[in-house]
Scaffold this motif. Structure first.
Motif, PDB file in Angstrom:
ATOM      1  N   ASN A  20       0.897  -1.138  -0.090  1.00 27.66           N
ATOM      2  CA  ASN A  20       0.119   0.012  -0.246  1.00 27.66           C
ATOM      3  C   ASN A  20       0.820   1.150  -0.111  1.00 27.66           C
ATOM      4  N   ASN A  21       0.966   1.926  -0.938  1.00 28.85           N
ATOM      5  CA  ASN A  21       1.576   3.096  -1.182  1.00 28.85           C
ATOM      6  C   ASN A  21       1.369   4.179  -0.066  1.00 28.85           C
ATOM      7  N   GLU A  22       0.304   3.985   0.545  1.00 24.80           N
ATOM      8  CA  GLU A  22      -0.023   5.128   1.812  1.00 24.80           C
ATOM      9  C   GLU A  22       0.594   4.766   3.067  1.00 24.80           C
ATOM     10  N   ASP A  23       1.373   3.684   3.108  1.00 28.88           N
ATOM     11  CA  ASP A  23       2.134   3.152   4.233  1.00 28.88           C
ATOM     12  C   ASP A  23       3.475   3.828   4.095  1.00 28.88           C
ATOM     13  N   VAL A  24       3.926   4.396   3.230  1.00 31.38           N
ATOM     14  CA  VAL A  24       5.420   4.728   3.082  1.00 31.38           C
ATOM     15  C   VAL A  24       5.821   5.634   4.249  1.00 31.38           C
ATOM     16  N   ASP A  25       4.812   7.015   4.391  1.00 27.97           N
ATOM     17  CA  ASP A  25       5.265   7.911   5.190  1.00 27.97           C
ATOM     18  C   ASP A  25       5.014   7.275   6.723  1.00 27.97           C
ATOM     19  N   GLY A  26       4.332   6.519   7.344  1.00 24.48           N
ATOM     20  CA  GLY A  26       4.442   5.698   8.568  1.00 24.48           C
ATOM     21  C   GLY A  26       5.510   4.807   8.639  1.00 24.48           C
ATOM     22  N   ILE A  27       6.254   4.228   7.626  1.00 23.49           N
ATOM     23  CA  ILE A  27       7.233   3.535   7.638  1.00 23.49           C
ATOM     24  C   ILE A  27       8.226   4.200   7.976  1.00 23.49           C
ATOM     25  N   LEU A  28       8.488   5.266   7.143  1.00 19.61           N
ATOM     26  CA  LEU A  28       9.584   6.047   7.203  1.00 19.61           C
ATOM     27  C   LEU A  28       9.719   6.938   8.505  1.00 19.61           C
ATOM     28  N   ALA A  29       8.390   7.217   9.095  1.00 21.25           N
ATOM     29  CA  ALA A  29       8.553   7.630  10.420  1.00 21.25           C
ATOM     30  C   ALA A  29       8.512   6.911  11.433  1.00 21.25           C
ATOM     31  N   GLY A  30       8.613   5.708  11.447  1.00 25.35           N
ATOM     32  CA  GLY A  30       8.876   4.739  12.146  1.00 25.35           C
ATOM     33  C   GLY A  30       7.483   4.259  13.134  1.00 25.35           C
ATOM     34  N   THR A  31       6.398   4.726  12.680  1.00 25.63           N
ATOM     35  CA  THR A  31       5.035   4.464  13.294  1.00 25.63           C
ATOM     36  C   THR A  31       4.646   3.205  12.928  1.00 25.63           C
ATOM     37  N   SER A  32       4.987   2.497  11.718  1.00 25.48           N
ATOM     38  CA  SER A  32       4.450   1.199  11.381  1.00 25.48           C
ATOM     39  C   SER A  32       5.772   0.543  10.693  1.00 25.48           C
ATOM     40  N   THR A  33       5.417  -0.685  10.863  1.00 23.34           N
ATOM     41  CA  THR A  33       6.486  -1.639  10.112  1.00 23.34           C
ATOM     42  C   THR A  33       6.136  -2.185   8.847  1.00 23.34           C
ATOM     43  N   TYR A  34       7.049  -2.375   7.962  1.00 18.72           N
ATOM     44  CA  TYR A  34       6.620  -2.853   6.922  1.00 18.72           C
ATOM     45  C   TYR A  34       6.905  -4.282   6.599  1.00 18.72           C
ATOM     46  N   VAL A  35       5.611  -5.024   6.279  1.00 25.62           N
ATOM     47  CA  VAL A  35       5.935  -6.506   6.162  1.00 25.62           C
ATOM     48  C   VAL A  35       5.575  -6.838   4.497  1.00 25.62           C
ATOM     49  N   LYS A  36       6.389  -7.593   4.217  1.00 30.83           N
ATOM     50  CA  LYS A  36       6.141  -8.224   2.667  1.00 30.83           C
ATOM     51  C   LYS A  36       5.154  -8.984   2.479  1.00 30.83           C
ATOM     52  N   PRO A  37       4.705  -8.751   1.314  1.00 29.26           N
ATOM     53  CA  PRO A  37       3.304  -9.420   0.832  1.00 29.26           C
ATOM     54  C   PRO A  37       3.549 -10.937   0.785  1.00 29.26           C
ATOM     55  N   ASP A  38       2.685 -11.688   1.017  1.00 34.65           N
ATOM     56  CA  ASP A  38       2.695 -13.246   1.146  1.00 34.65           C
ATOM     57  C   ASP A  38       1.475 -13.825   0.300  1.00 34.65           C
ATOM     58  N   LYS A  39       1.831 -14.725  -0.320  1.00 33.08           N
ATOM     59  CA  LYS A  39       0.838 -15.400  -1.285  1.00 33.08           C
ATOM     60  C   LYS A  39       0.202 -16.775  -0.167  1.00 33.08           C
ATOM     61  N   GLU A  40      -1.059 -16.556  -0.231  1.00 33.58           N
ATOM     62  CA  GLU A  40      -1.797 -17.786   0.537  1.00 33.58           C
ATOM     63  C   GLU A  40      -2.888 -18.350   0.102  1.00 33.58           C
ATOM     64  N   GLN A  41      -2.979 -19.616   0.200  1.00 32.60           N
ATOM     65  CA  GLN A  41      -4.497 -20.342  -0.313  1.00 32.60           C
ATOM     66  C   GLN A  41      -5.230 -20.806   0.895  1.00 32.60           C
ATOM     67  N   VAL A  42      -6.520 -20.193   0.757  1.00 31.42           N
ATOM     68  CA  VAL A  42      -7.503 -20.569   1.920  1.00 31.42           C
ATOM     69  C   VAL A  42      -8.747 -21.435   1.349  1.00 31.42           C
ATOM     70  N   TYR A  43      -9.191 -22.009   2.305  1.00 35.72           N
ATOM     71  CA  TYR A  43     -10.476 -22.970   2.025  1.00 35.72           C
ATOM     72  C   TYR A  43     -11.843 -21.740   2.234  1.00 35.72           C
ATOM     73  N   ARG A  44     -12.903 -21.733   1.776  1.00 39.36           N
ATOM     74  CA  ARG A  44     -13.855 -20.968   1.755  1.00 39.36           C
ATOM     75  C   ARG A  44     -15.321 -21.638   1.211  1.00 39.36           C
ATOM     76  N   LEU A  45     -16.411 -21.301   1.814  1.00 48.82           N
ATOM     77  CA  LEU A  45     -17.504 -21.250   1.457  1.00 48.82           C
ATOM     78  C   LEU A  45     -18.051 -19.791   1.011  1.00 48.82           C
ATOM     79  N   ASN A  46     -18.710 -19.891  -0.193  1.00 51.18           N
ATOM     80  CA  ASN A  46     -19.457 -18.525  -0.736  1.00 51.18           C
ATOM     81  C   ASN A  46     -20.794 -18.464  -0.450  1.00 51.18           C
TER      82      ASN A  46
END
Length: 509
Positions: A180-206
């Motif tokens: 999310n590009n909006e997270d850049v300012d928070g990461i630079l300010a140290g108020t949030s931590t950057y977490v790399k995206p992760d691919k996941e497969q989940v089971y679901r009912l629609n």
């Protein structure tokens, strides 16, 4: 025995009266064209006339009204089915294109709009009417299959019971911790931590609807999940943790542990952990109760598809409650088109337009939207590198470049997911077209049968009308001859009688 003049006179007058009555009867027949005007004149003819008139009236009803109404109903059904098939073919064509990623970025937004429009068009065909009656709504011909724009939808809310099974369980590929590009300012300010995206497969009912709720419009708990095996025994789910996810939990919708169940109100999805899935795949019936308190025009009405309770807000603020027992019920409407012969005129919309079709279209739309959003994020990150606010900051440049690398990976994942989703739905929509085709064949066979019945009824009508005419009517020629004959007899009797009574006592004085 002594015969007197008076006796001769009386007998002559009596016979004259009979002759005159016969003339009158023949005159009436000639004037009316009917053999009798009163039942007492010939009870046999009268009884037969009543029976034949009833038969002719009934056949006329079948021929001129019932068969015509049935044919019109079936023709409108055929037209709607043809239109639905055309829309399904269009969607399948897009699935073929999407499976090979032949869409460019500018195409995707337009295709999203087209898919939404096609979904609305399919549902609107479900609202087709004949003579003011909705043809796909089963017995509820006064109620549309999907909500109309013209009605006050806000006053309706439902508690729904939906039955699913293990075959409805599927896997969904998601990206956790998306860039999310909006997270850049928070990461630079140290108020949030950057977490790399992760691919996941989940089971679901629609579930059948998005925007569900764990509480009904009255504030009562409405959400429950239970599973039954093939013998109807309850499968124990008490060891699993159920969590209702609202829009405030959007970042954790698909983060689920092995023994966890996430129920997402916004998307109408139920996400299962590995152990929950292994338990549910043995189920023969998965029963989900939930509330749906807000509807939009085009949404399918629950009462046509599910056991449900409808809450309707009245003008005085009170709530009217109606229970519907619809699940696994057949609602066939038959028209009587001949003696002891009926034909089904309706086709239930739930056998043509269902929640699986809507969910599949929504999956296509969502994969396009998610890919489009990721590509827009990439553009924004690139534009940030050109912004002096970030270009002059080495840490910012480093962070943005790292995020660009990750967003490219995310785009690749979402593009692959889109291709697989579109490829899978080629088969799904072919299945829907086959299903509609089978229904079209059934409707066609009913129309063929109706044509045969029409021919038979027309022949019967002609036959019974002829029998009725033979029983009641006299031909003009026959009536004229009978009148002439009766009149000749009358005139001869009149002449003979006048000769008999002409002599009197005066003649002998």
């Amino acid at each position: 025995m002594r015969i007197t003049n008076q006796m001769i006179s009386n007998n002559s007058l009596r016979n004259m009266q009979k002759t005159m009555a016969n003339v009158d009867n023949r005159t009436t027949q000639m004037e009316t064209g009917k053999k009798i005007t009163k039942a007492s004149e010939d009870p046999v003819v009268a009884v037969r006339a009543l029976k034949l008139r009833t038969m002719v009236t009934q056949l006329e009803q079948y021929k001129d009204k019932n068969i015509g109404d049935a044919e019109s109903w079936l023709k409108i059904t055929t037209t709607s089915l043809d239109n639905i098939t055309s829309r399904l073919e269009d969607i399948q064509s897009y699935c073929t294109q999407g499976s090979t990623d032949s869409f460019n970025t500018s195409d995707r937004s337009a295709i999203i709009d087209v898919l939404k429009e096609m979904q609305d068009m399919i549902n609107s065909e479900g609202n087709s009417t004949y003579a003011g009656r909705y043809i796909f709504s089963g017995y509820k011909t006064d109620r549309s299959l999907a909500f109309n724009e013209t009605e006050d939808i806000k006053k309706y809310s439902y508690k729904i019971t939906q039955h699913l099974n293990a075959d409805d369980l599927d896997m969904k590929t998601v990206v956790l911790n998306g860039v999310n590009n909006e997270d850049v300012d928070g990461i630079l300010a140290g108020t949030s931590t950057y977490v790399k995206p992760d691919k996941e497969q989940v089971y679901r009912l629609n579930l059948a609807y998005e925007g569900i709720s764990s509480k009904d419009s009255q504030g009562n708990a409405a959400l429950s999940l239970k599973a039954l095996d093939a013998n109807g025994n309850t499968i124990d789910l008490s060891g699993f943790t159920q969590t209702v996810k609202t829009t405030a939990d959007a970042d954790t919708y698909y983060q689920v542990g092995p023994d966890e169940i996430n129920i997402i109100e916004e998307t109408g999805e139920i996400i299962f952990g590995e152990n929950v899935y292994n338990t549910l795949k043995q189920a023969d019936d998965i029963v989900v109760d939930y509330a749906k308190n807000k509807f939009e025009a085009g949404d399918l009405r629950p009462e046509h598809y599910f056991d449900c309770t409808q809450y309707t807000e009245q003008s005085d603020g009170s709530i009217k409650t109606v229970d519907y027992d619809t699940y696994d019920r057949t609602q066939s409407i038959y028209y009587e088109v001949n003696f002891s012969q009926s034909i089904q005129v309706n086709t239930e919309g739930k056998n043509i337009i269902n929640d699986d079709m809507s969910n599949n279209i929504n999956d296509l739309i969502y994969t396009l939207q998610e890919l489009d959003a990721a590509e827009k994020t990439e553009k924004k990150l690139k534009s940030m590198l050109e912004d002096n606010q970030y270009a002059s900051n080495d840490d910012a440049v480093k962070q943005i470049n790292a995020m660009l690398e990750d967003i490219n990976v995310e785009i690749a994942i979402k593009k692959e997911t889109m291709q697989k989703t579109f490829a899978k739905n080629i088969t799904n929509f072919q299945g829907y077209m086959d299903q509609v085709s089978a229904i079209q064949s059934d409707v066609g066979s009913r129309m063929t049968k109706l044509d045969m019945i029409r021919t038979r009824v027309t022949e019967q009508y002609s036959t019974f009308k002829d029998l009725k005419s033979e029983n009641e009517d006299v031909s003009t020629e026959e009536a004229a001859l009978n009148f002439k004959e009766a009149n000749v007899v009358y005139e001869a009797a009149l002449a003979a009688t006048s000769n008999l009574v002409r002599a009197s006592l005066i003649d002998y004085l």
